[in-house]
Design a protein around this motif. Structure first.
Motif, short mmCIF file in Angstrom:
data_model
loop_
_atom_site.label_atom_id
_atom_site.label_comp_id
_atom_site.label_asym_id
_atom_site.label_seq_id
_atom_site.Cartn_x
_atom_site.Cartn_y
_atom_site.Cartn_z
N ILE A 279 0.86 -1.18 0.00
CA ILE A 279 0.00 0.00 0.00
C ILE A 279 0.90 1.24 0.00
N TYR B 172 1.41 5.20 0.47
CA TYR B 172 0.80 6.41 1.05
C TYR B 172 1.47 7.61 0.39
N ARG C 94 -2.36 -0.87 -3.78
CA ARG C 94 -3.35 0.11 -3.35
C ARG C 94 -2.65 1.44 -3.06
N TRP D 227 -3.17 5.00 -0.64
CA TRP D 227 -3.85 5.81 0.37
C TRP D 227 -3.48 7.27 0.12
N THR E 175 -7.83 5.30 -1.46
CA THR E 175 -8.58 5.39 -0.21
C THR E 175 -8.12 6.62 0.55
N VAL F 231 -7.18 8.36 3.64
CA VAL F 231 -6.75 8.04 5.01
C VAL F 231 -6.03 9.28 5.53
N PRO G 194 -8.26 8.50 11.88
CA PRO G 194 -8.49 7.57 10.76
C PRO G 194 -8.76 6.16 11.26
N ASP G 195 -9.56 5.41 10.50
CA ASP G 195 -9.87 4.02 10.82
C ASP G 195 -8.92 3.14 10.01
N TYR G 196 -7.77 2.84 10.58
CA TYR G 196 -6.77 2.07 9.85
C TYR G 196 -7.23 0.65 9.57
N ALA H 1 -9.41 0.74 6.59
CA ALA H 1 -8.63 1.06 5.39
C ALA H 1 -7.79 -0.13 4.93
#
Length: 395
Positions: A134, A136, A157, A159, A178, A180, A385-387, A390
């Motif tokens: 992922i 970021y 993915r 973030w 997403t 985040v 944030p809701d890790y 995510a």
């Protein structure tokens, strides 16, 4: 160093910056380990890789994510890429990184698109093999540089810290980014007084915080100086503090700012690194944070000022609009103009960024100075944030 190496280094330095970037990032993309296909489930150890000991915005963001993940009950393995990507000097008391466990799992790589293959190479083939990757990312313009294209092939993915960034990163054939956001900051000011910081106790204090080595044009302290001058002239009871560092690496971009600040006796340039708690203290003593930036991917300083309950006067465009939710936030109008950056990072002719309305900003500053009620502390922390959501580990 041999004459051959000296000649090679000289020839390399003569190449245009864009050619050097393309050669470096192209080589790293060839050497980097390939991500697993199809996308793994992500079950297994969680790793957070990034500039965990760097004195940069990306470094601060990675450290905050590491701490917030731990607070959320996750147990990420820290992997520091600061030295591998030459992001020093490093923070002396930073937590050391650890070896990445082999086998399945998830790696969140807190580095931007062009650097992502290099980041995977630094982590190692065995560490990357079988893991979900992922990325970021943060970026400040509505157009991506061409060399970000390699980042899409190096992750499963993406973030993004804001809606603005997510829209920029969206690309056909790749999963939608997403959102985040950065975790809300927890103020922790040191006991330093204004006098300890060399600032007048009774003055109305405006604060502008930026890293001069990143992009002076993007942070736009010249607009903060102009707005302050329009609002207050040279009144010694109305002080603007430019808290910065890295001016020695800003090149010609810094000279106009230094000259503009020198023309006003009530503008103070604080050009030095402050420990995190002392920077919190400086923010706590400010009456208002001013950020007439041309673009932000998120706006960490704005979130920090809101957490302390300080009023914020900031350009109402780009990623910072997600952040400016507190009761003391004042969005400044703007027009969009071509992006021009003497330091080169954001000099993209096809991209546009914001030019804040300096007259409007000056009027807001005067109102805050004249109405004490607008300076009453109103602490506001953004949602965490809701890790876990995510991450969405499958299987």
């Amino acid at each position: 160093m041999s004459a051959f190496h000296t000649l090679g280094h000289r020839l390399w330095s003569l190449l245009p910056r864009s050619a050097r970037r393309e050669a470096l990032f192209g080589a790293m993309a060839v050497l980097a380990p390939r991500v697993a296909t199809p996308e793994p489930t992500g079950r297994g150890p969680l790793v957070l890789a990034g500039y965990l000991s760097a004195r940069t915005g990306l470094g601060e963001g990675a450290r905050r994510m590491l701490g917030a993940m731990r607070m959320a009950g996750l147990d990420p393995v820290p992997a520091d890429l600061t030295a591998a990507h030459r992001q020093g000097p490093a923070i002396s008391d930073a937590e050391p990184g650890r070896a990445v466990p082999e086998g399945p799992g998830t790696i969140v790589v807190h580095v931007n698109g062009p650097m992502l293959p290099w980041g995977l190479l630094a982590l190692g083939r065995r560490a990357v093999a079988g893991k979900r990757i992922i990325a970021y990312w943060a970026w400040e313009l509505p157009v991506l540089p061409a060399d970000w294209r390699r980042g899409y092939a190096a992750c499963h993915r993406i973030w993004a810290p804001s809606r603005f960034c997510a829209e920029v990163f969206a690309r056909p054939g790749h999963p939608a980014p997403t959102i985040v956001p950065h975790p809300p900051p927890a103020p922790d000011p040191s006991p330093l007084s204004r006098a300890d910081l060399g600032l007048a106790e009774g003055a109305f204090l405006s604060l502008c915080v930026f890293d001069a080595a990143s992009s002076v044009a993007r942070k736009n302290p010249l607009a903060a100086i102009e707005a302050h001058a329009r609002a207050f002239g040279d009144d010694p009871a109305r002080v603007l503090v430019l808290k910065t560092h890295g001016t020695g690496h800003a090149g010609p971009a810094w000279a106009p700012v230094a000259e503009a600040a020198a023309r006003h006796r009530n503008v103070v340039v604080m050009d030095r690194h402050l420990p995190r708690r002392d920077l919190w203290a400086l923010m706590r003593h400010a009456d208002v944070l001013i950020s007439l930036h041309r673009a932000e991917g998120y706006g960490l300083a704005i979130a920090e000022a809101m957490a302390l309950g300080r009023p914020v006067v900031a350009t109402g465009w780009s990623g910072s609009t997600d952040v400016m939710q507190g009761p003391g936030c004042h969005a400044v109008g703007y027009t969009l103009v071509p992006a021009r950056d003497p330091q080169g990072t954001y000099d993209m002719g096809e991209a546009r960024w914001a030019e804040a309305d300096v007259g409007e900003a000056a009027a807001i500053l005067r109102r805050i100075a004249d109405e004490p009620g607008l300076r009453e502390p109103q602490p506001f922390r953004l949602p965490a944030p809701d890790y876990a959501a995510a991450l969405g580990v499958r299987g």
